[in-house]
Write a protein that holds these residues in place. Structure first.
Motif, PDB file in Angstrom:
ATOM      1  N   ALA A 130      21.343   9.591  -5.338  1.00 54.38           N
ATOM      2  CA  ALA A 130      22.663   9.235  -5.865  1.00 54.38           C
ATOM      3  C   ALA A 130      22.676   7.847  -6.487  1.00 54.38           C
ATOM      4  CB  ALA A 130      23.704   9.317  -4.750  1.00 54.38           C
ATOM      5  N   ASP A 131      21.737   6.996  -6.090  1.00 54.58           N
ATOM      6  CA  ASP A 131      21.638   5.653  -6.667  1.00 54.58           C
ATOM      7  C   ASP A 131      20.772   5.605  -7.915  1.00 54.58           C
ATOM      8  OD1 ASP A 131      23.239   4.510  -4.647  1.00 54.58           O
ATOM      9  OD2 ASP A 131      21.494   4.362  -3.308  1.00 54.58           O
ATOM     10  N   GLY A 132      20.301   6.786  -8.352  1.00 53.35           N
ATOM     11  CA  GLY A 132      19.470   6.827  -9.556  1.00 53.35           C
ATOM     12  C   GLY A 132      18.050   6.364  -9.339  1.00 53.35           C
ATOM     13  N   GLU A 133      17.523   6.535  -8.114  1.00 55.80           N
ATOM     14  CA  GLU A 133      16.169   6.110  -7.819  1.00 55.80           C
ATOM     15  C   GLU A 133      15.323   7.279  -7.306  1.00 55.80           C
ATOM     16  OE1 GLU A 133      15.704   2.812  -5.232  1.00 55.80           O
ATOM     17  OE2 GLU A 133      16.898   1.447  -6.456  1.00 55.80           O
ATOM     18  N   HIS A 134      14.041   7.220  -7.605  1.00 60.29           N
ATOM     19  CA  HIS A 134      13.080   8.115  -6.962  1.00 60.29           C
ATOM     20  C   HIS A 134      11.848   7.306  -6.603  1.00 60.29           C
ATOM     21  CE1 HIS A 134       9.663  10.917  -6.621  1.00 60.29           C
ATOM     22  NE2 HIS A 134      10.551  11.627  -5.963  1.00 60.29           N
ATOM     23  N   THR A 135      11.289   7.583  -5.432  1.00 66.54           N
ATOM     24  CA  THR A 135      10.111   6.872  -4.942  1.00 66.54           C
ATOM     25  C   THR A 135       8.964   7.847  -4.730  1.00 66.54           C
ATOM     26  OG1 THR A 135      11.500   5.240  -3.798  1.00 66.54           O
ATOM     27  CG2 THR A 135       9.198   5.409  -3.093  1.00 66.54           C
ATOM     28  N   PHE A 136       7.785   7.496  -5.264  1.00 70.73           N
ATOM     29  CA  PHE A 136       6.579   8.229  -4.885  1.00 70.73           C
ATOM     30  C   PHE A 136       5.682   7.289  -4.099  1.00 70.73           C
ATOM     31  CE2 PHE A 136       5.475   6.505  -9.054  1.00 70.73           C
ATOM     32  CZ  PHE A 136       4.152   6.139  -8.944  1.00 70.73           C
ATOM     33  N   TYR A 137       4.800   7.873  -3.267  1.00 66.46           N
ATOM     34  CA  TYR A 137       4.126   7.106  -2.224  1.00 66.46           C
ATOM     35  C   TYR A 137       2.612   7.169  -2.353  1.00 66.46           C
ATOM     36  CZ  TYR A 137       8.728   7.336  -0.021  1.00 66.46           C
ATOM     37  OH  TYR A 137      10.075   7.234   0.227  1.00 66.46           O
ATOM     38  N   GLY A 138       1.978   6.126  -1.851  1.00 70.25           N
ATOM     39  CA  GLY A 138       0.528   6.088  -1.777  1.00 70.25           C
ATOM     40  C   GLY A 138       0.089   5.214  -0.623  1.00 70.25           C
ATOM     41  N   GLN A 139      -1.176   5.339  -0.271  1.00 65.42           N
ATOM     42  CA  GLN A 139      -1.744   4.525   0.799  1.00 65.42           C
ATOM     43  C   GLN A 139      -3.132   4.062   0.381  1.00 65.42           C
ATOM     44  OE1 GLN A 139      -1.419   6.255   4.671  1.00 65.42           O
ATOM     45  NE2 GLN A 139      -2.656   4.705   5.672  1.00 65.42           N
ATOM     46  N   CYS A 140      -3.386   2.779   0.557  1.00 60.87           N
ATOM     47  CA  CYS A 140      -4.670   2.194   0.169  1.00 60.87           C
ATOM     48  C   CYS A 140      -5.463   1.777   1.406  1.00 60.87           C
ATOM     49  CB  CYS A 140      -4.462   0.979  -0.731  1.00 60.87           C
ATOM     50  SG  CYS A 140      -3.724   1.358  -2.341  1.00 60.87           S
ATOM     51  N   CYS A 159      -7.296   4.153  -3.026  1.00 62.50           N
ATOM     52  CA  CYS A 159      -5.876   4.494  -2.886  1.00 62.50           C
ATOM     53  C   CYS A 159      -5.673   5.981  -3.130  1.00 62.50           C
ATOM     54  CB  CYS A 159      -5.026   3.692  -3.868  1.00 62.50           C
ATOM     55  SG  CYS A 159      -5.150   1.903  -3.658  1.00 62.50           S
ATOM     56  N   LYS A 160      -4.883   6.582  -2.256  1.00 70.55           N
ATOM     57  CA  LYS A 160      -4.586   8.008  -2.346  1.00 70.55           C
ATOM     58  C   LYS A 160      -3.083   8.231  -2.235  1.00 70.55           C
ATOM     59  CE  LYS A 160      -8.827   9.835  -2.384  1.00 70.55           C
ATOM     60  NZ  LYS A 160      -9.593   8.634  -2.667  1.00 70.55           N
ATOM     61  N   GLU A 161      -2.684   9.411  -2.659  1.00 68.45           N
ATOM     62  CA  GLU A 161      -1.292   9.830  -2.492  1.00 68.45           C
ATOM     63  C   GLU A 161      -0.965   9.960  -1.003  1.00 68.45           C
ATOM     64  OE1 GLU A 161       1.384  13.795  -3.577  1.00 68.45           O
ATOM     65  OE2 GLU A 161      -0.804  13.819  -3.724  1.00 68.45           O
ATOM     66  N   SER A 162       0.279   9.711  -0.646  1.00 66.18           N
ATOM     67  CA  SER A 162       0.727   9.951   0.723  1.00 66.18           C
ATOM     68  C   SER A 162       2.160  10.448   0.687  1.00 66.18           C
ATOM     69  CB  SER A 162       0.629   8.672   1.573  1.00 66.18           C
ATOM     70  OG  SER A 162       1.634   7.752   1.219  1.00 66.18           O
ATOM     71  N   GLY A 171      -5.422  13.380  -3.301  1.00 66.87           N
ATOM     72  CA  GLY A 171      -5.302  13.004  -4.705  1.00 66.87           C
ATOM     73  C   GLY A 171      -4.774  11.593  -4.888  1.00 66.87           C
ATOM     74  N   LYS A 172      -4.702  11.164  -6.124  1.00 65.14           N
ATOM     75  CA  LYS A 172      -4.152   9.859  -6.455  1.00 65.14           C
ATOM     76  C   LYS A 172      -2.617   9.921  -6.431  1.00 65.14           C
ATOM     77  CE  LYS A 172      -8.186   8.063  -7.126  1.00 65.14           C
ATOM     78  NZ  LYS A 172      -8.751   7.144  -6.108  1.00 65.14           N
ATOM     79  N   ALA A 173      -2.007   8.774  -6.153  1.00 64.65           N
ATOM     80  CA  ALA A 173      -0.545   8.692  -6.132  1.00 64.65           C
ATOM     81  C   ALA A 173       0.004   8.928  -7.532  1.00 64.65           C
ATOM     82  CB  ALA A 173      -0.106   7.333  -5.606  1.00 64.65           C
ATOM     83  N   PHE A 174       1.068   9.736  -7.621  1.00 67.41           N
ATOM     84  CA  PHE A 174       1.667   9.976  -8.933  1.00 67.41           C
ATOM     85  C   PHE A 174       3.128  10.392  -8.780  1.00 67.41           C
ATOM     86  CE2 PHE A 174       0.780  14.305  -7.736  1.00 67.41           C
ATOM     87  CZ  PHE A 174       1.728  15.069  -8.411  1.00 67.41           C
ATOM     88  N   MET A 189       7.182   2.971  -7.036  1.00 63.81           N
ATOM     89  CA  MET A 189       5.920   3.306  -6.377  1.00 63.81           C
ATOM     90  C   MET A 189       5.833   2.474  -5.102  1.00 63.81           C
ATOM     91  SD  MET A 189       1.983   3.027  -7.793  1.00 63.81           S
ATOM     92  CE  MET A 189       2.077   1.240  -8.113  1.00 63.81           C
ATOM     93  N   ARG A 190       5.697   3.145  -3.973  1.00 64.75           N
ATOM     94  CA  ARG A 190       5.609   2.446  -2.685  1.00 64.75           C
ATOM     95  C   ARG A 190       4.222   2.667  -2.092  1.00 64.75           C
ATOM     96  NH1 ARG A 190      10.690   3.170   0.766  1.00 64.75           N
ATOM     97  NH2 ARG A 190      11.361   1.581  -0.750  1.00 64.75           N
ATOM     98  N   ILE A 191       3.479   1.582  -1.924  1.00 59.63           N
ATOM     99  CA  ILE A 191       2.112   1.646  -1.447  1.00 59.63           C
ATOM    100  C   ILE A 191       2.007   0.934  -0.104  1.00 59.63           C
ATOM    101  CG2 ILE A 191      -0.287   1.005  -1.896  1.00 59.63           C
ATOM    102  CD1 ILE A 191       0.750   3.105  -3.825  1.00 59.63           C
ATOM    103  N   ARG A 192       1.361   1.596   0.857  1.00 57.77           N
ATOM    104  CA  ARG A 192       1.086   0.986   2.147  1.00 57.77           C
ATOM    105  C   ARG A 192      -0.416   0.774   2.296  1.00 57.77           C
ATOM    106  NH1 ARG A 192       5.344  -0.226   1.521  1.00 57.77           N
ATOM    107  NH2 ARG A 192       7.273   0.335   2.588  1.00 57.77           N
ATOM    108  N   LEU A 193      -0.788  -0.217   3.090  1.00 58.32           N
ATOM    109  CA  LEU A 193      -2.202  -0.544   3.295  1.00 58.32           C
ATOM    110  C   LEU A 193      -2.628  -0.154   4.701  1.00 58.32           C
ATOM    111  CD1 LEU A 193      -4.782  -1.900   2.196  1.00 58.32           C
ATOM    112  CD2 LEU A 193      -3.922  -4.061   3.134  1.00 58.32           C
ATOM    113  N   ASP A 194      -3.702   0.641   4.787  1.00 56.29           N
ATOM    114  CA  ASP A 194      -4.257   1.018   6.083  1.00 56.29           C
ATOM    115  C   ASP A 194      -4.754  -0.238   6.794  1.00 56.29           C
ATOM    116  OD1 ASP A 194      -5.912   2.074   8.202  1.00 56.29           O
ATOM    117  OD2 ASP A 194      -5.991   3.963   7.098  1.00 56.29           O
TER     118      ASP A 194
END
Length: 253
Positions: A130-140, A159-162, A171-174, A189-194
């Motif tokens: 509703a705020d006009g946002e979309h987030t895709f995720y990944g983990q490095c 870095c991979k998709e999560s 796969g890769k984050a997309f 794009m939200r990336i977390r670090l292992d």
């Protein structure tokens, strides 16, 4: 009448969708992204544009010295009379693990833009909230190894998709979107670090309670230095900051 005319013009402008969207990223400390935006002829167009006339804009090319997390991306543009639309954003997730110019690594992510997403599986047909946002995720994750005559530590970023729960995938984050979805929206794009680092090459380090020990191999000059079952003979190595160490990442036991 003049007032009414002005109101009519304002209403007409309000009916035009925004020409841009925002790309942004939530990244671990000392991380950055580089974005290269590619355009191609809109569907149904028969025109072509030489690559020299369709140069891809680059955001954060100097990421080590000047980094901005928000990028305003143009959706449509015209070159040599040819209507072009955004096709994809090639992303490089970057980080430096030392102060030397070569102490950097990165991995890929992507934003795809299509006229429709029907060819994708349902979970990948992204929608905006509703705020006009979309987030895709990944983990490095950092992978480490030694190189050179001093066995200096070198690190590689993988870095991979999560999913939102940080379950790592293969796969890769997309993110994938349609042209009609993007005007005025925000793609994040939200990336977390292992927390755990791992060797980049198997059978070269031995896991011990407080870290990893480097196998000696045939001798210290052995650049491959596989363990081959010898978990007793270990070597020193050099940290990025020049320290001579016996265990990674803590340096001393």
């Amino acid at each position: 009448m003049l007032l009414l005319g002005g109101l009519g013009m304002a209403a007409g402008c309000a009916n035009h969708p925004p020409k841009t969207f925002t790309f942004t990223a939530d990244l671990p400390p000392d991380f950055a992204y580089v974005a290269v935006v590619y355009y191609g002829p809109e569907k149904g167009e028969t025109c072509t544009v030489d690559r020299r006339e369709n140069i891809a804009p680059v955001f954060n090319s100097q990421w080590r010295t000047e980094y901005k997390p928000d990028a305003e991306i143009t959706i449509r543009r015209t070159r040599k009379g040819c209507p072009l639309v955004i096709k994809r954003i090639a992303l490089q997730i970057k980080s430096a693990y030392g102060k030397d110019w070569s102490d950097i690594s990165g991995d890929e992510a992507m934003v795809f833009v299509r006229n429709d997403l029907s060819e994708l599986d349902e979970p990948f047909r992204n929608t905006f909230n509703a705020d006009g946002e979309h987030t895709f995720y990944g983990q490095c994750q950092w992978w480490f190894r030694t190189m050179g005559p001093n066995r200096r530590i070198v690190k590689l970023l993988d870095c991979k998709e999560s999913d939102p729960q940080e379950t790592r995938r293969t796969g890769k984050a997309f993110g994938a979107y349609t042209l009609d979805q993007l005007p005025g929206k925000t793609v994040r794009m939200r990336i977390r670090l292992d927390k755990e680092e791992e060797p980049s090459i198997g059978d070269t380090w031995v896991k011990v309670p407080n870290g990893w020990k480097r196998c000696m191999g045939d001798n210290f000059e052995d650049q491959y230095a596989f363990c081959y079952g010898n978990h007793k003979d270990f070597s020193t190595f050099k940290m990025v900051d020049g320290r001579t160490c016996t265990i990674y990442p803590g340096c001393t036991e």
